[in-house]
Design a protein around this motif. Structure first.
Motif, PDB file in Angstrom:
ATOM      1  N   VAL A  73       0.842  -1.198   0.000  1.00  0.00           N
ATOM      2  CA  VAL A  73       0.000   0.000   0.000  1.00  0.00           C
ATOM      3  C   VAL A  73       0.880   1.252   0.000  1.00  0.00           C
ATOM      4  CG1 VAL A  73      -1.703   1.310   1.325  1.00  0.00           C
ATOM      5  CG2 VAL A  73      -1.870  -1.197   1.199  1.00  0.00           C
ATOM      6  N   THR A  74       1.913   1.232   0.826  1.00  0.00           N
ATOM      7  CA  THR A  74       2.779   2.411   0.927  1.00  0.00           C
ATOM      8  C   THR A  74       3.520   2.656  -0.379  1.00  0.00           C
ATOM      9  OG1 THR A  74       3.023   1.798   3.235  1.00  0.00           O
ATOM     10  CG2 THR A  74       4.472   3.525   2.411  1.00  0.00           C
ATOM     11  N   THR A  94      -7.166   2.957   2.013  1.00  0.00           N
ATOM     12  CA  THR A  94      -7.638   2.089   0.925  1.00  0.00           C
ATOM     13  C   THR A  94      -8.055   0.750   1.501  1.00  0.00           C
ATOM     14  OG1 THR A  94      -7.096   0.967  -1.144  1.00  0.00           O
ATOM     15  CG2 THR A  94      -5.316   1.203   0.439  1.00  0.00           C
ATOM     16  N   ASN A  95      -8.996   0.122   0.820  1.00  0.00           N
ATOM     17  CA  ASN A  95      -9.305  -1.265   1.187  1.00  0.00           C
ATOM     18  C   ASN A  95      -9.224  -2.158  -0.045  1.00  0.00           C
ATOM     19  OD1 ASN A  95     -11.622  -0.658  -0.191  1.00  0.00           O
ATOM     20  ND2 ASN A  95     -13.045  -1.183   1.457  1.00  0.00           N
ATOM     21  N   LEU A 109      -4.706   2.145   6.675  1.00  0.00           N
ATOM     22  CA  LEU A 109      -4.562   3.578   6.879  1.00  0.00           C
ATOM     23  C   LEU A 109      -3.070   3.860   6.982  1.00  0.00           C
ATOM     24  CD1 LEU A 109      -6.673   5.809   9.160  1.00  0.00           C
ATOM     25  CD2 LEU A 109      -4.200   5.861   9.410  1.00  0.00           C
ATOM     26  N   VAL A 110      -2.577   4.718   6.090  1.00  0.00           N
ATOM     27  CA  VAL A 110      -1.143   5.023   6.088  1.00  0.00           C
ATOM     28  C   VAL A 110      -0.973   6.533   6.188  1.00  0.00           C
ATOM     29  CG1 VAL A 110       1.011   4.887   4.791  1.00  0.00           C
ATOM     30  CG2 VAL A 110      -0.606   2.963   4.736  1.00  0.00           C
ATOM     31  N   ALA A 111      -0.163   6.958   7.147  1.00  0.00           N
ATOM     32  CA  ALA A 111       0.053   8.389   7.335  1.00  0.00           C
ATOM     33  C   ALA A 111       1.548   8.686   7.236  1.00  0.00           C
ATOM     34  CB  ALA A 111      -0.477   8.830   8.701  1.00  0.00           C
ATOM     35  N   PRO A 112       1.911   9.734   6.490  1.00  0.00           N
ATOM     36  CA  PRO A 112       3.319  10.123   6.473  1.00  0.00           C
ATOM     37  C   PRO A 112       3.714  10.682   7.832  1.00  0.00           C
ATOM     38  CG  PRO A 112       1.973  11.777   5.379  1.00  0.00           C
ATOM     39  CD  PRO A 112       1.069  10.628   5.709  1.00  0.00           C
ATOM     40  N   VAL A 113       4.955  10.449   8.213  1.00  0.00           N
ATOM     41  CA  VAL A 113       5.473  11.021   9.454  1.00  0.00           C
ATOM     42  C   VAL A 113       6.484  12.095   9.077  1.00  0.00           C
ATOM     43  CG1 VAL A 113       6.701  10.551  11.596  1.00  0.00           C
ATOM     44  CG2 VAL A 113       5.151   8.819  10.648  1.00  0.00           C
ATOM     45  N   GLY A 124       1.899   2.796   9.186  1.00  0.00           N
ATOM     46  CA  GLY A 124       0.846   2.006   8.555  1.00  0.00           C
ATOM     47  C   GLY A 124       0.053   1.233   9.594  1.00  0.00           C
ATOM     48  N   VAL A 125      -1.267   1.276   9.468  1.00  0.00           N
ATOM     49  CA  VAL A 125      -2.126   0.546  10.393  1.00  0.00           C
ATOM     50  C   VAL A 125      -3.211  -0.176   9.585  1.00  0.00           C
ATOM     51  CG1 VAL A 125      -3.549   0.701  12.472  1.00  0.00           C
ATOM     52  CG2 VAL A 125      -1.862   2.476  12.012  1.00  0.00           C
TER      53      VAL A 125
END
Lengths: 546, 714
Positions: A73-74, A94-95, A109-113, A124-125
Motif C-alpha cells: 500500500v505504501t 484504501t481497502n 490507513l497510512v500516514a506520512p510522518v 501504517g495501520v
C-alpha cells in the motif's frame, strides 16, 4: 551521524527502540478503538515503513498477514503521489484487496510522518472494520461490487483536513458509520503517537531520517533469513491438499518449494481457476502474505520481521486462479482458500525440518452476529472462535486457537452485553483432534440463540472451513474432525446448513439456536506410538470420545 | 504508620529481610536471614529472635507487624496449591482451557500455553443463567450443586472456585450456590468470582478466582500459623499483610483473598521509592528496582503509584505477555523486564547480541563467581568495566574472578563480533540499560508522563550500578539512590499506609445512569472498605476514601481510571464527571474523545489510612548506617565512553560520606549490597538522609556521538 560506524550493540538498541515505538502506537489504536473486532479480538497491525515503502519494524502483537500487506500500500502511495506530493497531515486510506489485505473489511490507513518539515517515514495501520457495507451473506457474493464499499487509494485527510465527500460516502455506505469512523480515528491516534516518538528517536541519535538505519536493519534480517534458507538442502519440496470449495467436489491445491542456495521459490502450480461466486478467491497479495508468514514461522521465528526477511522468497501463482484472482472476483471469504497455504507449506517443509512444523490444523472462524433489537436499534458483532491446531513433534495440538489469523476471542460476557444473544455453550468437542503420537488439538462447539424478547431479529453469518475435507495428519497422524453448522428449531429438530450463512428470526426460533462446530487439528506421527500416559490423561480429562 | 513501633518482614526468593523501627528510642535495626522454602514461618521467627535479641525491643511492644511474601506467587508458579475444583455455568466448562485462543508469539509455531490450575476433569457445569443486564434467567438448583460438589470432593478436591457468567453484575446465583455448599460442606474453602474479582470478561475472572482458591488453604495455613506463633511469643499489635495494590490489609482479608498478595514484595518496594521521593520533595519518581534476574519499573506521579487491575503470573515464556495466567486484581502497575545482574549475554543464531531474559541465577551465577558459570552476565560486564571490584563485592565476602569474567565476555561476545573485550562489555551493559529504559519509556508514555520530569529512584542489588545510564538514556536529570538498598521492600512495609480496595463492574452510560443506585453501590463499597480499615485498628478520623471509575467512550473496551468525588455521583453531575473523563483521556491519548457517549464500566473504592510523610525513619536509618573513617577508599580504572575508555576513577564508601558532601563524577560508591556508578561530568551530593543525589550534566547532543568510543565498525 553515519551508520557506517554503527556497532552491533547500537544496532540492537535501535531495533528494539523502533519495535517499542510500534508497540506503543498499536496500544494507542487498540485502546481508543470501538469495534470489539479490534478492542477484544485484536485484529490490528501497526508498522513503521521507510521512504521507499519498505517495512522497518512492526508491533509485536500485529496480525501477521497485515504487516506484509502494508508495504504494498505504501509503495502505491509513493507511486501515485510521489514524495513531493505528500504533505504533513495527509492520511491515506484504501481497502483495495489487490494491494492490501485481500478483502474489503481490512482497510489500510497510512500516514506520512514528518519531522522538522521533512518526510521521514510512514505509519501504517490495518484494523479489521466493524462493517464495510455490502452483503453480509458473504458466501453468496458474486463479485466485489456486492461485497461492499470500495475505497481506492485516496486521501482521508489532506494536510490535516478530512475529506468531507469521502466521510459522507462512508456514512452512506457503511452500517454504524460512527464505529467505523471512530476506529479510523483511533488509527490516526496511532500515527500521532508515532510522530512524537520517532521525533524523539531521530533527535536523540541525530538522524535525518530512517533510510540508512532501515537499510542496515533490513540487510541484517535478510542475511539471517538467507542463512536459514541455505541451511535447507537444495531441492524441490512438494505437497498437495484439498479444500472444501463451493461446489459438489473439493478443490485440489499443490505447492512446490524450490530451494536453491539461499533463495527459496514457492509456486502453486495447477491452481483451480477463480470461482464465480462465494468469496473464496484469494488475491496474490493475500496468498503472498500468508506464504511469507508461514515461511518466517518455520525458517526463522527469531528473525526480526522487516522487508529484509522476505527478500530471499519468491511467490508465484497462476493469474486468474483462486490463489491469484483477477478483479472483480469476490474475495470476502478469502481466508477459506488463502489460509491453506499454511498446511501446504508446512507439509512440504516437514520433509526437511520435521521438528519445526506442525501438522495441518482446523481453521478458526468468526460468527458475525447482527440484526435488530426489540427497541429497533441495530447491532453487529463478531464472535471469534478458535479451532484445533495440528500436533507438533514435541506436543499435542493446541485446542481452540486462532492461528493463522492470530486474533483473540471476544469474551462472551462482552458479546452478550452488546448483542441480544445468549451463548449457551462454548466448549471443546471430545475426540475431535486427529489421532497421532502427538494428537491434534480439539475443535469446539458454540451454541447461541437469541435472548428472548430482546431481539426483533437475529442473523448469524459465518464461514466454515473443513466442512467437507478435514485437516490432515502428518507422518501417519489421523485427520481432525470436520466442521459443521446446524440450526436448532424450537421443537428440538436440527437442520444441517450447507453454506456459510444462517438467518435466525427471533420469534420463529425463540428457544432455538445455531450450533457451530469448528474443526479439530491433524495428529502428528503414528498413533500407535502415543505415550500411554498421554492416552490415560486424555481419557481422564474427557478429551477423547468415549 | 511511622509513629508506632513496627517491624517489616519481607520474604524474598533468597533472603528474608527485617526492619525494626522503634520511634520512642529513635532506633532502627536491619536484619537478613536465608529464606527457608520448607518452613518460611520458622525462618521468620528465627530471624525475629535474632533481630529482637540484639535490640531493646520486646515483641510485646511491637504495635505493627507488616509482612510481604512471595509465598502466594511461588505457590502458583511452583504449582504447590490445593487440588481445586471449579463450578461454571452450563456449557462453559472449558473457559480456562480455551483462554484467549490467541498465540502470544505470532511467529513461533511451537509455543506452549500454561496448564490451567484446575484440570478439566475437576470442572463441573451447573444449570443456571444470568443475563448481561443482571436478570437471573434460571436460578441454581441446590441438589444439582451439592451433587456436583460431592463428586468433586470424591475426586480429591480440597478447594472450590465458583465462576458463573455475569456474576460481576448479579452475584445471586453464586451466592445461592455458596450458601448451599457452606451448609453441606462447612470446611470446604470457597472462592466466588463475584467476591474475588467482580469484573466483566469471564476468562480473566475465572482465572483469578481459581488462583485464589488454589492458594487459599496454603496461604491461610501459613498466615494463621505465623500469627499464632507470633501471638504465643507475645505479639499484641496488628498483623498486616501487603497486597499487590500497595495497600495493607488485615490477616482476614489476606486469607480470604490471597490472590491479592501475589505482588506484595514488589509493591512494598515501590512504596519505599514513593516515600523516599516525597521526603526529598520529588512526588514524581520512576521507581527502578533491579535485582539478579529482573528489573521492575513503576511510575509514581504526584505521590501516587500507578495502579492497574490487569496482571499476569507464572508466565511460561519468561516476560512474554500472554504466556501466563491472567489475574484481575488491583496491583501497583509495575513493568517487569528480564534484565538483572545475572542476565546472560549471548549472540544468537541471527548474529544479534541478546541480554536476558535467561539468568545465571545464584547457581552457577555469573562467570566471575567462579562457581562453574562460563557465560557472561551483566555482573561480569560490570566487573570488566571496572564498576565492580573483585575484592570488595558483598563487602569482600565474595571474591570475584576478573579473569573468568574477561574470558566469558571474550569467548561469547567479543570474538563473535571481532571486538575488544571492553567494547563487548560496554555493549552488554548498554544493551541491558537500553532494555530497561525502553520499558520505562513505554510505561511512562502509556500513562502520559514524561520521564524527564521525574527523578529516577534506584534500588535493588544491581539498580545503583545501572541507574545513572538509564537516566541518561531517558534524559532524566536527577537520580536518587536511597540508603539501605538491600532491604527496600521491608522499608516500604513500614512506610505504607493501611488501605483496602474494592471494585464492582456496572456497565452504564453517563446519560442513562441510575445515579441513586450508583450512589448506593458506592456507599456500600465505602462502608465495606472503611470497615476493613477500622477492623485493622485505624481510627475513623484517619480513614480517607478515594472513589474512581473506569470509564470509556461507549464501544471502547479499554477504560481509563478517573478519580471522582462522591458529591458528583450523589448529584448525578454528568457534566463534571464527563469533564474529568476528558481530561484523563486527552492526557493519555493526546486527543479528546468525541462523537460518542461516555460510559462507566467499573466503580472502584479505596479506603486508605491518612499519614503524613515523616522523615524520622529515614533519618534514623541513615544514622544507623553511618560509618566513620575516610570516605575515599581507593582508585581504579573504570570504563566511561565520555572519557574515551578506561579512566582513573575515585572509589568511595558511601556510608562514610557525610551529609552535604559533594563529588564530581566519575565516581564509584560502594556499599555492601550494591555499587553506585556516576558518570563523568555529573554532580553528586549526599543529602541529610544519606541519599545519593546525582545530577546529570546538562543534556548534550546526540547520544550516538558518545556511544562508540572505540570507533568499532560493524
Amino acid at each position: 551521524m553515519t551508520l557506517g560506524a554503527v556497532d552491533p550493540f547500537e544496532l540492537e538498541i535501535y531495533r528494539q527502540r523502533l519495535i517499542a515505538i510500534t508497540d506503543e502506537c498499536w496500544a494507542t489504536a487498540h485502546r481508543t478503538a470501538f469495534s470489539p473486532i479490534i478492542t477484544e479480538a485484536l485484529d490490528l497491525a501497526c508498522e513503521i515503513l521507510d521512504l521507499r515503502g519498505r517495512a522497518v519494524a512492526h508491533a509485536t502483537r500485529s496480525i501477521p498477514s497485515f504487516t506484509t500487506a502494508l508495504p504494498a500500500v505504501t509503495k502505491d502511495i509513493l507511486a501515485r503521489f510521489s514524495r513531493d506530493g505528500i504533505v504533513d497531515g495527509d492520511v491515506f486510506l484504501t481497502n483495495d484487496p489487490w494491494s492490501c489485505a485481500g478483502h474489503l473489511p481490512d482497510p489500510a490507513l497510512v500516514a506520512p510522518v514528518f519531522h522538522r518539515g521533512r518526510l521521514v517515514a510512514f505509519c501504517g495501520v490495518i484494523g479489521h472494520a466493524s462493517d464495510m457495507g455490502g452483503t453480509l451473506r458473504r458466501a453468496e457474493a458474486r463479485d466485489l461490487y456486492e461485497e461492499g464499499f470500495q475505497i481506492p487509494l485516496v486521501r482521508l485527510h489532506s494536510a490535516g483536513r478530512p475529506d468531507p465527500v469521502l466521510v459522507e460516502l462512508i456514512r452512506a455506505n457503511i452500517r454504524e458509520p460512527e464505529v467505523f469512523l471512530g476506529d479510523l480515528d483511533a488509527q490516526i491516534n496511532a500515527a500521532h503517537t508515532m510522530r512524537r516518538r520517532l521525533a524523539e528517536f531521530l533527535e536523540e541519535y541525530a538522524l535525518a531520517d530512517l533510510e540508512e538505519l532501515s537499510d542496515v536493519l533490513q540487510d541484517a534480517s535478510e542475511r539471517a533469513m538467507r542463512r536459514a534458507v541455505a541451511d535447507l538442502p537444495d531441492g524441490i519440496y512438494a505437497a498437495a491438499t484439498e479444500l472444501d470449495g463451493i461446489g459438489d467436489a473439493p478443490l485440489a491445491l499443490r505447492v512446490e518449494i524450490a530451494v536453491r542456495g539461499h533463495e527459496l521459490e514457492v509456486t502453486f502450480p495447477d491452481c483451480p481457476p477463480q470461482l464465480p461466486f462465494g468469496g473464496v478467491n484469494s488475491t496474490l497479495s493475500y496468498t503472498r502474505s500468508h506464504t511469507l508468514y508461514v515461511l518466517h514461522c518455520v525458517l526463522g521465528p527469531e528473525i526480526i520481521a522487516n522487508d529484509g526477511c522476505y527478500r530471499p522468497f519468491t511467490v508465484r501463482a497462476p493469474e486468474g486462479s483462486i490463489l491469484n484472482c483477477r478483479r472483480p472476483a469476490s474475495v470476502g471469504l478469502r481466508m477459506l482458500t488463502g489460509w491453506h497455504v499454511h498446511p501446504l507449506i508446512l507439509s512440504a517443509l516437514s520433509q526437511v525440518v520435521p521438528e519445526r512444523v506442525m501438522a495441518p490444523g482446523g481453521t478458526m472462524s468468526w460468527a458475525e452476529i447482527f440484526g435488530t433489537r426489540a427497541d429497533g436499534a441495530p447491532f453487529h458483532d463478531h464472535l471469534v472462535i478458535g479451532a484445533g491446531l495440528g500436533g507438533t513433534a514435541a506436543r499435542d495440538g493446541i485446542s481452540g486457537s486462532s492461528y493463522p489469523s492470530s486474533a483473540a476471542s471476544v469474551p462472551l460476557e462482552v458479546i452478550e452485553a452488546r448483542a441480544p444473544v445468549i451463548v449457551e455453550r462454548k466448549a471443546l468437542i471430545p475426540g475431535s483432534g486427529g489421532a497421532g503420537r502427538m494428537r491434534g488439538g480439539l475443535g469446539q462447539q458454540v451454541v447461541l440463540r437469541p435472548l428472548p424478547e430482546a431481539a426483533r431479529d437475529l442473523h448469524v453469518s459465518l464461514s466454515l472451513d473443513h466442512r467437507r475435507v478435514p485437516a490432515q495428519g502428518l507422518f501417519g497422524g489421523g485427520p481432525g474432525r470436520t466442521a459443521s453448522l446446524r440450526i436448532r428449531r424450537a421443537d428440538g429438530r436440527t437442520e444441517v446448513v450447507g453454506g456459510g450463512y444462517v438467518a435466525l428470526v427471533g420469534d420463529a426460533v425463540a428457544e432455538g439456536g445455531v450450533v457451530i462446530e469448528l474443526s479439530g487439528g491433524g495428529g502428528y506421527g503414528d498413533p500407535q506410538r502415543r505415550d500411554p500416559a498421554a492416552r490415560e490423561r486424555d481419557r481422564r480429562e474427557g478429551l477423547v470420545a468415549d | 504508620m511511622t509513629d508506632r513501633v513496627a517491624i517489616g518482614v519481607d520474604i524474598g526468593g533468597t533472603f528474608t529481610d527485617f526492619l525494626l523501627w522503634d520511634p520512642p528510642r529513635g532506633s532502627v535495626a536491619l536484619h537478613k536471614v536465608l529464606t527457608d522454602p520448607a518452613d518460611p514461618a520458622g525462618a521468620v521467627l528465627r530471624g525475629l529472635d535474632e533481630l529482637l535479641g540484639a535490640s531493646d525491643v520486646g515483641l510485646g511492644e511491637v504495635e505493627i507487624f507488616a509482612h510481604a511474601t512471595t509465598l502466594a506467587s511461588n505457590a502458583i508458579i511452583e504449582r504447590k496449591g490445593a487440588p481445586t475444583g471449579l463450578l461454571t455455568t452450563l456449557g462453559h466448562r472449558d473457559v480456562l482451557v480455551l483462554g484467549t485462543e490467541q498465540p502470544y508469539d505470532i511467529y513461533d509455531l511451537l509455543i506452549e500455553f500454561p496448564v490451567p490450575l484446575v484440570p478439566r476433569r475437576l470442572t463441573r457445569e451447573i444449570h443456571e443463567r444470568t443475563t448481561s443486564d443482571g436478570r437471573i434467567l434460571r436460578p441454581v438448583d441446590r441438589e444439582e450443586v451439592l451433587d456436583a460438589v460431592g463428586s468433586l470432593l470424591a475426586g480429591g478436591v480440597e478447594a472450590l472456585a465458583i465462576c458463573f457468567l455475569h456474576a460481576y453484575r448479579e452475584p445471586g446465583n453464586e451466592a445461592a450456590a455458596a450458601a448451599a455448599i457452606r451448609a453441606a460442606f462447612p470446611d470446604l474453602a470457597l472462592s466466588l468470582s463475584s467476591e474475588v474479582s467482580p469484573e466483566i470478561r469471564e476468562y480473566e475472572r475465572a482465572s483469578t478466582t481459581v488462583a485464589n482458591a488454589y492458594i487459599k488453604a496454603l496461604v491461610g495455613r501459613y498466615l494463621g500459623d505465623l500469627e499464632r506463633r507470633l501471638r504465643e511469643r507475645g505479639l499484641r499489635g496488628g498483623f498486616h499483610v501487603m497486597l499487590s495494590s500497595g495497600g495493607m490489609a488485615g490477616i482476614d482479608t489476606a486469607r480470604a483473598f490471597p490472590v491479592r498478595m501475589v505482588e506484595s514484595g514488589p509493591a512494598a518496594g515501590v512504596l519505599a521509592a514513593r516515600y523516599h521521593g516525597l521526603l526529598v520533595g520529588e512526588p514524581n519518581v520512576l521507581s527502578f528496582d533491579m535485582g539478579g534476574t529482573t528489573a521492575k519499573v513503576c511510575l509514581v506521579r504526584d505521590g501516587e503509584a500507578a495502579s492497574t487491575s490487569r496482571m499476569e503470573v507464572a508466565r511460561i515464556r519468561r516476560f512474554k505477555p500472554g504466556s501466563g495466567l491472567p489475574l484481575r486484581t488491583p496491583a501497583v502497575d509495575l513493568i517487569e523486564v528480564g534484565a538483572g545482574g545475572g542476565s546472560l549475554a549471548h549472540v544468537d543464531g541471527t548474529g544479534r547480541l541478546r541480554v536476558g531474559p535467561d539468568s545465571a541465577g545464584a547457581d552457577p551465577g555469573p562467570a566471575c563467581y567462579g562457581r562453574g558459570g562460563s557465560r557472561p552476565t551483566v555482573t561480569d560486564a560490570c566487573l570488566v568495566l571496572g564498576y565492580f571490584d573483585a575484592d570488595s563485592f558483598l563487602g569482600g565476602e565474595m571474591r570475584l574472578d576478573r579473569e573468568a569474567a574477561h574470558r566469558a565476555v571474550q569467548e561469547h561476545v567479543a570474538d563473535a563480533f571481532g571486538l575488544g573485550v571492553p567494547a563487548a562489555a560496554w555493549g552488554i551493559y548498554s544493551l541491558v540499560v537500553e532494555q530497561m529504559a525502553a520499558a520505562a519509556r513505554v510505561h511512562a508514555a502509556e500513562r502520559a508522563a514524561d520521564p524527564r520530569r521525574c527523578a529516577l529512584l534506584a534500588f535493588g542489588g544491581a539498580g545503583p550500578a545501572c541507574a545513572y545510564r538509564v537516566a541518561t538514556v531517558l534524559r532524566i536529570p536527577r537520580v536518587l539512590v536511597p540508603p539501605g538498598a538491600g532491604v527496600g521492600s521491608a522499608f516500604g512495609l513500614l512506610v505504607a499506609p493501611l488501605s483496602f480496595d474494592l471494585s464492582r463492574s456496572r456497565l452504564e452510560r453517563l446519560d442513562a445512569a441510575d445515579w441513586p443506585a450508583v450512589l448506593a453501590l458506592v456507599d456500600e463499597m465505602t462502608e465495606r472498605a472503611t470497615g476493613q480499615l477500622r477492623e485493622a485498628g485505624v481510627p475513623a478520623e484517619r480513614v480517607r476514601v478515594a472513589l474512581a471509575a473506569d470509564m470509556s467512550l461507549v464501544g471502547q473496551s479499554y477504560e481509563v481510571a478517573v478519580h471522582l468525588s462522591r458529591d458528583a455521583v450523589a448529584a448525578g453531575d454528568v457534566a463534571a464527571i464527563e469533564a474529568a473523563f476528558q481530561q484523563v483521556y486527552e492526557g493519555r491519548y493526546g486527543r479528546r474523545g468525541h462523537g460518542f457517549p461516555i460510559q462507566v464500566l467499573t466503580w472502584r473504592v479505596r479506603a486508605v489510612e491518612s499519614t503524613g510523610v515523616h522523615g524520622a525513619l529515614a533519618e534514623v536509618q541513615a544514622r544507623a548506617l553511618a560509618r566513620p573513617g575516610d570516605a575515599r577508599i581507593g582508585v581504579r580504572d573504570a570504563y566511561f565512553p565520555e572519557a574515551g575508555g578506561y579512566a582513573s576513577c575515585a572509589v568511595f564508601d558511601r556510608y562514610r560520606l557525610l551529609p552535604g558532601s559533594v563529588l564530581e563524577g566519575p565516581a564509584i560508591l560502594e556499599e555492601r549490597e550494591s555499587t553506585t556508578v556516576v558518570g563523568p561530568g555529573a554532580r553528586l551530593e549526599v543529602d541529610a538522609y544519606r541519599n545519593l543525589v546525582i545530577q546529570a550534566p546538562a543534556p548534550e547532543t546526540p547520544r550516538a556521538a558518545t556511544m562508540t568510543p572505540t570507533g568499532v565498525s560493524r
